[in-house]
Design a protein around this motif. Sequence first.
Motif, PDB file in Angstrom:
ATOM      1  N   UNK A 143      60.556 -29.806  38.718  1.00 31.10           N
ATOM      2  CA  UNK A 143      61.612 -30.154  39.669  1.00 31.10           C
ATOM      3  C   UNK A 143      62.901 -29.463  39.224  1.00 31.10           C
ATOM      4  N   UNK A 144      62.965 -28.158  39.441  1.00 31.88           N
ATOM      5  CA  UNK A 144      64.019 -27.340  38.856  1.00 31.88           C
ATOM      6  C   UNK A 144      65.416 -27.810  39.268  1.00 31.88           C
ATOM      7  N   UNK A 145      65.632 -27.970  40.565  1.00 29.38           N
ATOM      8  CA  UNK A 145      66.977 -28.324  41.030  1.00 29.38           C
ATOM      9  C   UNK A 145      67.429 -29.666  40.473  1.00 29.38           C
ATOM     10  N   UNK A 146      66.484 -30.574  40.299  1.00 26.60           N
ATOM     11  CA  UNK A 146      66.823 -31.911  39.812  1.00 26.60           C
ATOM     12  C   UNK A 146      67.397 -31.856  38.398  1.00 26.60           C
ATOM     13  N   UNK A 147      66.899 -30.931  37.573  1.00 24.23           N
ATOM     14  CA  UNK A 147      67.363 -30.843  36.189  1.00 24.23           C
ATOM     15  C   UNK A 147      68.443 -29.781  36.002  1.00 24.23           C
ATOM     16  N   UNK A 148      68.469 -28.780  36.871  1.00 20.77           N
ATOM     17  CA  UNK A 148      69.455 -27.701  36.717  1.00 20.77           C
ATOM     18  C   UNK A 148      70.807 -28.048  37.314  1.00 20.77           C
ATOM     19  N   UNK A 149      70.843 -29.009  38.215  1.00 20.88           N
ATOM     20  CA  UNK A 149      72.096 -29.323  38.910  1.00 20.88           C
ATOM     21  C   UNK A 149      72.426 -30.812  38.782  1.00 20.88           C
ATOM     22  N   UNK A 150      72.367 -31.322  37.570  1.00 19.00           N
ATOM     23  CA  UNK A 150      72.665 -32.736  37.359  1.00 19.00           C
ATOM     24  C   UNK A 150      74.152 -33.018  37.558  1.00 19.00           C
ATOM     25  N   UNK A 151      74.460 -34.262  37.854  1.00 16.42           N
ATOM     26  CA  UNK A 151      75.838 -34.704  38.052  1.00 16.42           C
ATOM     27  C   UNK A 151      76.606 -34.569  36.731  1.00 16.42           C
ATOM     28  N   UNK A 152      77.675 -33.761  36.691  1.00 19.80           N
ATOM     29  CA  UNK A 152      78.419 -33.594  35.434  1.00 19.80           C
ATOM     30  C   UNK A 152      78.954 -34.909  34.870  1.00 19.80           C
ATOM     31  N   UNK A 153      79.358 -35.823  35.751  1.00 24.13           N
ATOM     32  CA  UNK A 153      79.892 -37.098  35.265  1.00 24.13           C
ATOM     33  C   UNK A 153      78.799 -37.910  34.567  1.00 24.13           C
ATOM     34  N   UNK A 154      77.594 -37.894  35.125  1.00 23.47           N
ATOM     35  CA  UNK A 154      76.483 -38.617  34.505  1.00 23.47           C
ATOM     36  C   UNK A 154      76.079 -37.975  33.183  1.00 23.47           C
ATOM     37  N   UNK A 155      76.095 -36.640  33.152  1.00 26.33           N
ATOM     38  CA  UNK A 155      75.805 -35.931  31.896  1.00 26.33           C
ATOM     39  C   UNK A 155      76.847 -36.268  30.828  1.00 26.33           C
ATOM     40  N   UNK A 156      78.104 -36.221  31.210  1.00 25.35           N
ATOM     41  CA  UNK A 156      79.166 -36.500  30.241  1.00 25.35           C
ATOM     42  C   UNK A 156      79.136 -37.948  29.775  1.00 25.35           C
ATOM     43  N   UNK A 157      78.654 -38.841  30.633  1.00 26.48           N
ATOM     44  CA  UNK A 157      78.555 -40.248  30.234  1.00 26.48           C
ATOM     45  C   UNK A 157      77.538 -40.412  29.107  1.00 26.48           C
ATOM     46  N   UNK A 158      76.428 -39.688  29.178  1.00 25.58           N
ATOM     47  CA  UNK A 158      75.449 -39.740  28.088  1.00 25.58           C
ATOM     48  C   UNK A 158      76.056 -39.176  26.802  1.00 25.58           C
ATOM     49  N   UNK A 159      76.806 -38.094  26.912  1.00 29.20           N
ATOM     50  CA  UNK A 159      77.421 -37.511  25.711  1.00 29.20           C
ATOM     51  C   UNK A 159      78.444 -38.459  25.103  1.00 29.20           C
ATOM     52  N   UNK A 160      79.194 -39.143  25.960  1.00 31.96           N
ATOM     53  CA  UNK A 160      80.171 -40.101  25.447  1.00 31.96           C
ATOM     54  C   UNK A 160      79.476 -41.264  24.753  1.00 31.96           C
ATOM     55  N   UNK A 161      78.330 -41.654  25.271  1.00 31.50           N
ATOM     56  CA  UNK A 161      77.600 -42.794  24.702  1.00 31.50           C
ATOM     57  C   UNK A 161      76.880 -42.423  23.419  1.00 31.50           C
ATOM     58  N   UNK A 162      76.271 -41.224  23.370  1.00 34.17           N
ATOM     59  CA  UNK A 162      75.364 -40.887  22.276  1.00 34.17           C
ATOM     60  C   UNK A 162      75.930 -39.852  21.313  1.00 34.17           C
TER      61      UNK A 162
END
Length: 359
Positions: free
Chosen positions: A163-182
């Motif tokens: 599912x290329x588009x699903x993983x290549x175009x993730x929501x930046x805010x959701x990605x950054x939330x994981x980085x802030x948490x972990x």
Amino acid sequence: MKIALVSYSTKPRGGVVHTLALAEALAAAGEDVTVWSLGRGGDSGFFRAVAPDVRVRIVPFREGPVDETVGERILRSIATLRDAFDPSPYDVVHAQDCISANAVGRCVRTVHHLDHFTTPELAACHERAIVEPYAHICVSRSVADELAEGWGLAAEVIPNGVAYDRFATTDPAARDAWRARLGRYVLTVGGIEPRKGSLDLLEAYALLRAEHPDVRLVIAGGETLFDYRDYRGRWETRAAELGVEPLVLGQVSDPDLPPLVAAAAAFAFPSAKEGFGLAAMEALAAGVPLVVRDLPVLREVFTPAARFATTPHSLATELATALTTEAPARRAAGQELAAHHTWHTAAQHHLTFYHSLQR
């Protein structure tokens, strides 16, 4: 064409992800597709919503007694699915694992990877699910070669999609939330079990931490039919001895998985046995540096986009390189490779194969 795709579980294991994505691509191509599965743990549906043009049949599978063995659970799984499944409406019955292949009778079988089991009932299930289907598909040439060498069977090779588009175009805010948490982390998906090389990854992580003390090891997934409590116990004991504390997330919701992957600093895939490596391909789609075990099948699938390692020490070395000096060209090669693997293409190859069996 009326097609039944049959799986053993509703949980987010690689073979189940494959089954649902293939079903949706076949239905999008105009085929009449039904997905059958056992509903474990009270599940009445799959771990994610399925496209409405795919029929879903979930067979309830009650919890067994507390002293039920793996072998007994395997036999009860086969019997429960067999009693519920009626093959007569379908032109093609396509089993995705050994339990479903044992349950449904005459079928096409996808052999995702080959195992060597010691539980007698499971070993027998595995063998019957190889020799009794009338046609075979493998998701890589390496596994097809194993099937030919070990059993004299010719398999059609149809690689996974992703599912290329699903993983290549993730929501930046959701990605950054994981980085802030972990924080900064190495991710692996697949749980703590022997086939996933979990103990080797733990040893590698301890070595990696000596040079990169800010990096966490995060483990997602792990839903399985089998009982790996003894292995998990050894893994926890060894983690304490090494003085490391990986974060075990367990099953991650389907919407949360792409940003979790995209936020990783590197993705580790030290499996000792694989058929393709769908989770690793998803990491490439997300642009995440990938380190895998040096297996023929993973060389086949991931050259030139991954780094390869054979031991905990080399795994730590390659992860350190991926974390610090990953070349943009390698990331680009990974995303190009992932984009090449589409479920539309996989479905078209399946349909060509199905039609060839009708002649």
